[in-house]
Write an enzyme that holds these catalytic residues in place. Structure first.
Site, PDB file in Angstrom:
ATOM      1  N   SER A 162       3.320 -56.611  45.092  1.00 27.04           N
ATOM      2  CA  SER A 162       3.088 -56.843  43.655  1.00 27.04           C
ATOM      3  C   SER A 162       4.214 -57.748  43.196  1.00 27.04           C
ATOM      4  CB  SER A 162       3.180 -55.513  42.897  1.00 27.04           C
ATOM      5  OG  SER A 162       3.358 -55.738  41.510  1.00 27.04           O
TER       6      SER A 162
ATOM      7  N   TYR B 212       7.678 -47.833  41.569  1.00 26.94           N
ATOM      8  CA  TYR B 212       6.642 -48.787  41.992  1.00 26.94           C
ATOM      9  C   TYR B 212       7.287 -50.026  42.629  1.00 26.94           C
ATOM     10  CZ  TYR B 212       2.379 -51.654  41.642  1.00 26.94           C
ATOM     11  OH  TYR B 212       1.290 -52.454  41.924  1.00 26.94           O
TER      12      TYR B 212
ATOM     13  N   LYS C  93       6.921 -51.475  46.442  1.00 28.17           N
ATOM     14  CA  LYS C  93       6.380 -52.807  46.725  1.00 28.17           C
ATOM     15  C   LYS C  93       7.444 -53.729  47.345  1.00 28.17           C
ATOM     16  CE  LYS C  93       2.239 -51.933  45.304  1.00 28.17           C
ATOM     17  NZ  LYS C  93       1.138 -51.909  46.276  1.00 28.17           N
TER      18      LYS C  93
ATOM     19  N   LEU D  98      -9.193 -54.352  44.149  1.00 30.75           N
ATOM     20  CA  LEU D  98      -8.916 -55.457  45.078  1.00 30.75           C
ATOM     21  C   LEU D  98      -9.493 -55.159  46.453  1.00 30.75           C
ATOM     22  CD1 LEU D  98      -5.189 -56.246  44.097  1.00 30.75           C
ATOM     23  CD2 LEU D  98      -7.304 -57.120  43.082  1.00 30.75           C
TER      24      LEU D  98
ATOM     25  N   THR E 174      -8.642 -54.616  37.405  1.00 30.83           N
ATOM     26  CA  THR E 174      -9.147 -53.517  38.250  1.00 30.83           C
ATOM     27  C   THR E 174      -8.960 -52.201  37.495  1.00 30.83           C
ATOM     28  OG1 THR E 174      -7.038 -52.911  39.261  1.00 30.83           O
ATOM     29  CG2 THR E 174      -8.258 -54.699  40.333  1.00 30.83           C
TER      30      THR E 174
ATOM     31  N   SER F 205     -12.409 -49.477  45.661  1.00 30.67           N
ATOM     32  CA  SER F 205     -12.174 -49.866  44.257  1.00 30.67           C
ATOM     33  C   SER F 205     -11.345 -51.142  44.180  1.00 30.67           C
ATOM     34  CB  SER F 205     -11.420 -48.716  43.553  1.00 30.67           C
ATOM     35  OG  SER F 205     -11.018 -49.081  42.259  1.00 30.67           O
TER      36      SER F 205
ATOM     37  N   ASP G 144     -10.331 -44.359  52.005  1.00 32.70           N
ATOM     38  CA  ASP G 144      -9.981 -44.163  50.596  1.00 32.70           C
ATOM     39  C   ASP G 144     -10.032 -42.684  50.275  1.00 32.70           C
ATOM     40  OD1 ASP G 144      -9.960 -44.368  47.627  1.00 32.70           O
ATOM     41  OD2 ASP G 144     -10.324 -46.489  48.006  1.00 32.70           O
TER      42      ASP G 144
END
Ligand SMILES: NC(=O)c1ccc[n+]([C@@H]2O[C@H](COP(=O)([O-])OP(=O)(O)OC[C@H]3O[C@@H](n4cnc5c(N)ncnc54)[C@H](O)[C@@H]3O)[C@@H](O)[C@H]2O)c1
Length: 255
Positions: A148, A161, A165, A17, A196, A15, A36
């Protein structure tokens, strides 16, 4: 390292990127092992690839699953030139939310997938790459990780998150330093906001507002633009041990 005919492993390759990277590698004559959780999308991808994609259902949180998947990948590919870590979740939520303080498991789930899952992939891929013959420039493989911009300016609700990252960006240099001896480069891409499934759940209004925060071009990034940077990283041997922002100059605001 030449991008043509690459043998690649892509986590999250079914999925967004990761899928764009998979398609870019295929377009350049290569083959891909896709790791995945998304079984349906992964199996569809494998079935439609004329035998060029091996889908290995994998939860990147589970070390033994990643190790086994990499061994299957090497059997299928013959060698592993490139491993790209794209498996990830957004894991949004305030630390002091409406329903009370964030449970530790919620925080740990995001870290487990985005950071520990990336570590599992990197370790298993480098372990197999190190025994391969190097190319004329001494290169045995390339690892591309995905952070990110939230690693640097996380918004309210992104504590978990951003921590995950920030961890990915933080391990990039020590990994590159350690793997220099065995001819493996490590580069991290820190995307801004890309079109995405991860942002697909947002309303049009939110997407427009996000796009308007991007100085230029004032639109969401295209997954193909991410894949093109992966290609460039592979081909440019001086890129190593660094995190590259791919973000149209966005600097995220607190919310
Ligand atoms: N889209 C963006 O705007 C954006 C911005 C910055 C960073 N990123 C990062 O890019 C990476 C790819 O995200 P995307 O936008 O393509 O999202 P996506 O949801 O389209 O793809 C993520 C993929 O990871 C897989 N995945 C999730 N948990 C997994 C697990 N435990 N084991 C194996 N696979 C798992 C999903 O099944 C999915 O196929 C993520 O790490 C994300 O944090 C995305």
């Amino acid at each position: 390292m030449r991008f043509e005919n690459m043998m690649a492993v892509v986590s999250g390759g079914a999925s967004g990127l990761g899928l764009a990277v998979t398609e870019r590698v295929l377009a350049a004559g290569g083959r891909v092992a896709v790791l995945d959780l998304a079984r349906e999308a992964g199996e569809r991808l494998g079935a439609g690839s004329s035998g060029k994609v091996l889908f290995v259902p994998t939860d990147v949180r589970v070390e033994s699953q990643v190790d086994q998947a990499l061994h299957r990948a090497r059997e299928f590919l013959g060698r592993i030139d490139l491993a790209v870590a794209c498996a990830g979740v957004i894991g949004a939520g305030r630390v002091l939310g409406r329903e009370g303080p964030m449970p530790s498991e919620t925080f740990q789930r995001t870290i487990g997938i985005n950071l520990v899952g990336t570590f599992h992939l990197v370790k298993a891929a480098a372990n197999l790459m190190q025994i391969q013959d190097p190319n004329g420039e001494g290169e045995r493989g390339v690892l591309v990780l995905t952070a990110s911009v939230a690693a640097f300016e996380g918004q309210i609700g992104q504590a978990a998150y951003s921590a995950s990252k920030g961890g990915v960006a933080g391990m990039t240099l020590p990994l590159a330093r350690e793997f220099a001896r065995i001819g493996i480069r490590v580069v991290t891409i820190a995307p801004g906001i890309f079109e995405t499934a991860m942002v697909g759940g947002m309303t049009d209004e939110v997407r427009k507002s996000l796009a308007s925060q991007i100085p230029f071009p004032a639109r969401l990034g295209r997954p193909t633009e991410y894949a093109e940077l992966v290609r460039h990283i592979v081909e440019n041997p001086m890129l190593n041990g660094t995190t590259i922002r791919l973000d149209g100059a966005i600097r995220m605001q607190p919310k």
